[in-house]
Design a protein around this motif. Sequence first.
Motif, PDB file in Angstrom:
ATOM      1  N   MET A   1       0.842  -1.204   0.000  1.00  0.00           N
ATOM      2  CA  MET A   1       0.000   0.000   0.000  1.00  0.00           C
ATOM      3  C   MET A   1       0.880   1.257   0.000  1.00  0.00           C
ATOM      4  SD  MET A   1      -3.155  -1.078   0.136  1.00  0.00           S
ATOM      5  CE  MET A   1      -4.415  -0.253   1.076  1.00  0.00           C
ATOM      6  N   ILE A   2       0.506   2.176  -0.837  1.00  0.00           N
ATOM      7  CA  ILE A   2       1.236   3.444  -0.901  1.00  0.00           C
ATOM      8  C   ILE A   2       0.371   4.498  -0.209  1.00  0.00           C
ATOM      9  CG2 ILE A   2       2.391   5.098  -2.402  1.00  0.00           C
ATOM     10  CD1 ILE A   2       3.397   2.229  -2.772  1.00  0.00           C
ATOM     11  N   ALA A   3       0.876   5.033   0.886  1.00  0.00           N
ATOM     12  CA  ALA A   3       0.110   6.008   1.659  1.00  0.00           C
ATOM     13  C   ALA A   3       0.552   7.427   1.307  1.00  0.00           C
ATOM     14  CB  ALA A   3       0.304   5.758   3.150  1.00  0.00           C
ATOM     15  N   PHE A   4      -0.413   8.274   1.040  1.00  0.00           N
ATOM     16  CA  PHE A   4      -0.093   9.679   0.786  1.00  0.00           C
ATOM     17  C   PHE A   4      -1.312  10.548   1.055  1.00  0.00           C
ATOM     18  CE2 PHE A   4      -2.127  10.076  -3.445  1.00  0.00           C
ATOM     19  CZ  PHE A   4      -2.217   8.741  -3.838  1.00  0.00           C
ATOM     20  N   ASP A   5      -1.078  11.849   1.082  1.00  0.00           N
ATOM     21  CA  ASP A   5      -2.152  12.808   1.308  1.00  0.00           C
ATOM     22  C   ASP A   5      -2.700  13.212  -0.051  1.00  0.00           C
ATOM     23  OD1 ASP A   5      -3.335  15.530   1.512  1.00  0.00           O
ATOM     24  OD2 ASP A   5      -2.794  15.348   3.624  1.00  0.00           O
ATOM     25  N   LEU A   6      -3.997  12.987  -0.250  1.00  0.00           N
ATOM     26  CA  LEU A   6      -4.627  13.349  -1.519  1.00  0.00           C
ATOM     27  C   LEU A   6      -5.717  14.375  -1.241  1.00  0.00           C
ATOM     28  CD1 LEU A   6      -4.993  12.954  -4.560  1.00  0.00           C
ATOM     29  CD2 LEU A   6      -6.488  11.014  -4.068  1.00  0.00           C
ATOM     30  N   ASN A   7      -5.494  15.565  -1.652  1.00  0.00           N
ATOM     31  CA  ASN A   7      -6.448  16.664  -1.445  1.00  0.00           C
ATOM     32  C   ASN A   7      -6.841  16.804   0.027  1.00  0.00           C
ATOM     33  OD1 ASN A   7      -6.393  17.155  -4.177  1.00  0.00           O
ATOM     34  ND2 ASN A   7      -8.180  15.880  -4.599  1.00  0.00           N
ATOM     35  N   GLY A   8      -5.844  16.646   0.897  1.00  0.00           N
ATOM     36  CA  GLY A   8      -6.077  16.854   2.326  1.00  0.00           C
ATOM     37  C   GLY A   8      -6.549  15.625   3.080  1.00  0.00           C
ATOM     38  N   LYS A   9      -6.717  14.518   2.384  1.00  0.00           N
ATOM     39  CA  LYS A   9      -7.128  13.286   3.062  1.00  0.00           C
ATOM     40  C   LYS A   9      -6.029  12.240   2.925  1.00  0.00           C
ATOM     41  CE  LYS A   9     -12.074  13.872   2.150  1.00  0.00           C
ATOM     42  NZ  LYS A   9     -13.222  13.397   1.374  1.00  0.00           N
ATOM     43  N   GLN A  10      -5.820  11.494   3.994  1.00  0.00           N
ATOM     44  CA  GLN A  10      -4.832  10.421   3.943  1.00  0.00           C
ATOM     45  C   GLN A  10      -5.433   9.228   3.195  1.00  0.00           C
ATOM     46  OE1 GLN A  10      -1.938  11.302   5.142  1.00  0.00           O
ATOM     47  NE2 GLN A  10      -0.886   9.409   4.550  1.00  0.00           N
ATOM     48  N   VAL A  11      -4.730   8.758   2.173  1.00  0.00           N
ATOM     49  CA  VAL A  11      -5.252   7.639   1.385  1.00  0.00           C
ATOM     50  C   VAL A  11      -4.180   6.553   1.269  1.00  0.00           C
ATOM     51  CG1 VAL A  11      -6.829   9.083   0.031  1.00  0.00           C
ATOM     52  CG2 VAL A  11      -4.496   8.673  -0.798  1.00  0.00           C
ATOM     53  N   ASN A  12      -4.629   5.368   0.939  1.00  0.00           N
ATOM     54  CA  ASN A  12      -3.724   4.244   0.692  1.00  0.00           C
ATOM     55  C   ASN A  12      -4.063   3.673  -0.679  1.00  0.00           C
ATOM     56  OD1 ASN A  12      -2.271   3.862   3.342  1.00  0.00           O
ATOM     57  ND2 ASN A  12      -4.397   3.838   4.022  1.00  0.00           N
ATOM     58  N   ALA A  13      -3.070   3.631  -1.529  1.00  0.00           N
ATOM     59  CA  ALA A  13      -3.289   3.097  -2.871  1.00  0.00           C
ATOM     60  C   ALA A  13      -2.827   1.641  -2.907  1.00  0.00           C
ATOM     61  CB  ALA A  13      -2.524   3.924  -3.902  1.00  0.00           C
ATOM     62  N   GLY A  14      -3.781   0.753  -3.142  1.00  0.00           N
ATOM     63  CA  GLY A  14      -3.440  -0.668  -3.207  1.00  0.00           C
ATOM     64  C   GLY A  14      -3.188  -1.107  -4.629  1.00  0.00           C
ATOM     65  N   VAL A  15      -2.266  -0.451  -5.283  1.00  0.00           N
ATOM     66  CA  VAL A  15      -1.963  -0.765  -6.681  1.00  0.00           C
ATOM     67  C   VAL A  15      -0.481  -1.085  -6.807  1.00  0.00           C
ATOM     68  CG1 VAL A  15      -3.813   0.707  -7.565  1.00  0.00           C
ATOM     69  CG2 VAL A  15      -1.542   1.686  -7.198  1.00  0.00           C
ATOM     70  N   ASP A  16      -0.100  -1.597  -7.962  1.00  0.00           N
ATOM     71  CA  ASP A  16       1.315  -1.844  -8.224  1.00  0.00           C
ATOM     72  C   ASP A  16       2.079  -0.537  -8.024  1.00  0.00           C
ATOM     73  OD1 ASP A  16       3.820  -1.984  -9.688  1.00  0.00           O
ATOM     74  OD2 ASP A  16       3.082  -3.843 -10.551  1.00  0.00           O
ATOM     75  N   PRO A  17       3.174  -0.562  -7.280  1.00  0.00           N
ATOM     76  CA  PRO A  17       3.909   0.681  -7.004  1.00  0.00           C
ATOM     77  C   PRO A  17       4.364   1.412  -8.272  1.00  0.00           C
ATOM     78  CG  PRO A  17       4.698  -1.089  -5.603  1.00  0.00           C
ATOM     79  CD  PRO A  17       3.759  -1.721  -6.582  1.00  0.00           C
ATOM     80  N   GLU A  18       4.495   0.685  -9.369  1.00  0.00           N
ATOM     81  CA  GLU A  18       4.933   1.321 -10.614  1.00  0.00           C
ATOM     82  C   GLU A  18       3.780   1.974 -11.381  1.00  0.00           C
ATOM     83  OE1 GLU A  18       8.164   1.733 -11.765  1.00  0.00           O
ATOM     84  OE2 GLU A  18       8.467   1.158  -9.684  1.00  0.00           O
ATOM     85  N   THR A  19       2.564   1.798 -10.907  1.00  0.00           N
ATOM     86  CA  THR A  19       1.412   2.411 -11.588  1.00  0.00           C
ATOM     87  C   THR A  19       1.585   3.923 -11.638  1.00  0.00           C
ATOM     88  OG1 THR A  19      -0.017   0.692 -10.688  1.00  0.00           O
ATOM     89  CG2 THR A  19      -1.099   2.684 -11.517  1.00  0.00           C
ATOM     90  N   PRO A  20       1.411   4.513 -12.815  1.00  0.00           N
ATOM     91  CA  PRO A  20       1.494   5.982 -12.851  1.00  0.00           C
ATOM     92  C   PRO A  20       0.485   6.611 -11.895  1.00  0.00           C
ATOM     93  CG  PRO A  20       1.599   5.099 -15.077  1.00  0.00           C
ATOM     94  CD  PRO A  20       1.273   3.936 -14.164  1.00  0.00           C
ATOM     95  N   LEU A  21       0.915   7.669 -11.232  1.00  0.00           N
ATOM     96  CA  LEU A  21       0.051   8.351 -10.268  1.00  0.00           C
ATOM     97  C   LEU A  21      -1.293   8.700 -10.889  1.00  0.00           C
ATOM     98  CD1 LEU A  21      -0.417   9.836  -7.567  1.00  0.00           C
ATOM     99  CD2 LEU A  21       0.797  11.805  -8.561  1.00  0.00           C
ATOM    100  N   LEU A  22      -1.279   9.100 -12.150  1.00  0.00           N
ATOM    101  CA  LEU A  22      -2.517   9.470 -12.846  1.00  0.00           C
ATOM    102  C   LEU A  22      -3.576   8.390 -12.712  1.00  0.00           C
ATOM    103  CD1 LEU A  22      -4.214  11.079 -14.947  1.00  0.00           C
ATOM    104  CD2 LEU A  22      -2.957   9.843 -16.718  1.00  0.00           C
ATOM    105  N   TRP A  23      -3.173   7.137 -12.918  1.00  0.00           N
ATOM    106  CA  TRP A  23      -4.167   6.065 -12.915  1.00  0.00           C
ATOM    107  C   TRP A  23      -4.609   5.711 -11.508  1.00  0.00           C
ATOM    108  CZ3 TRP A  23      -6.354   6.370 -17.165  1.00  0.00           C
ATOM    109  CH2 TRP A  23      -5.643   6.636 -18.328  1.00  0.00           C
TER     110      TRP A  23
END
Lengths: 148, 227
Positions: A1-23
Amino acid sequence: MIAFDLNGKQVNAGVDPETPLLWAIREEFGLTGTKYGCGIAACGACTVHVDGDAVRSCSIPVSAVQGRKVVTIEGLSKDRSHPVQMAWIARQVPQCGYCQSGMIMAAAALLARISRPADSDIDDAITNICRCGTYKRIREAIHAAAKR
Amino acid sequence: MPRQSAEPPSRCSNLTAIRQGPSTVCEMIAIKHGASVSALSVFIAVLLCSFLPCESFGQAGDADRAAQSQQAFMEMAAVLRHPRCLNCHTSVDYPRQGDDQHRHLFNVKRGPDDRGVVALRCRTCHQADNQQASGVPGAPGWRLAPLRMAWDGLSPGQLCRALLDPTRGGMTAATLVEHLQTERLVAWAWQPGRNSHGERRQEPPLSREQFLALVGSWAELGAVCPE
């Protein structure tokens, strides 16, 4: 999981780490204001802010934003009150509008660093592509936003 | 290359010749096989040395060492003048890109700190690694070399002198060697990835190991610049 702040909310992206941020932004979190244009960092339609810098999200892996702050067009303001958004609306900048979220994000990044940009600053910083050719209105809107 | 040794011809029994500089077969083999000379290349060098007279290695005079150093730099220059280096060591207000060294797309500018302009920084696109999805290359600290370190249009001799000029490269031979060995942007040249068409970017004509071995020899032999 990649954790980051997205528009002021903490999110976790459960995608391949190489996935472009756009997607990750569009498909994992459903924020479709950020557009896919060329996919090779050339057109700027996918521009978002990472820690305040304009970044072309098609060419940055989601793993690169771990622990960082990402802002998309949806997070630029809560009510379209950002000076750039207001200037865009006042001057009816878009035609088809597809590239405009990237344009607005690039313009906002420029104005955050240079509050009164000269035309040459705009030429250097705003290299996003608009197939409708709205460049003249974009320039006018940036100057108008700078005065707000 | 003429030798000045008055010693009678004899057989070499050790690898001291390898350390004299890149003018003999043994030495060239050692150099071509990298800084960490492989066991195989050592074996080949020993084998060749044992069949060649030591007269051909002899005591290298200063002139020989200087010539060998110059020769090493000439070979280094093939790497330093490659598009992987020159595209960011430009003498203009923008980077170049591609194996054909065209101007960087969409009017990318150098900017005041050689890292682009506001809202179009190098890191707007270039991250710490090559991006397979977009073909955008990346390495930590992506940036242009400062204008004082512009290399395009320089002959090998001019390039060498520029590197050692305190007002330009601003490095000594020792710090230059360290820079070339440790700088990750330099190392990227040998891992340039693929472009947006999926085509592999050209690597420099020598392997990184060969290049660093030449750099070491050039410095060790006095860091002498070609004419």
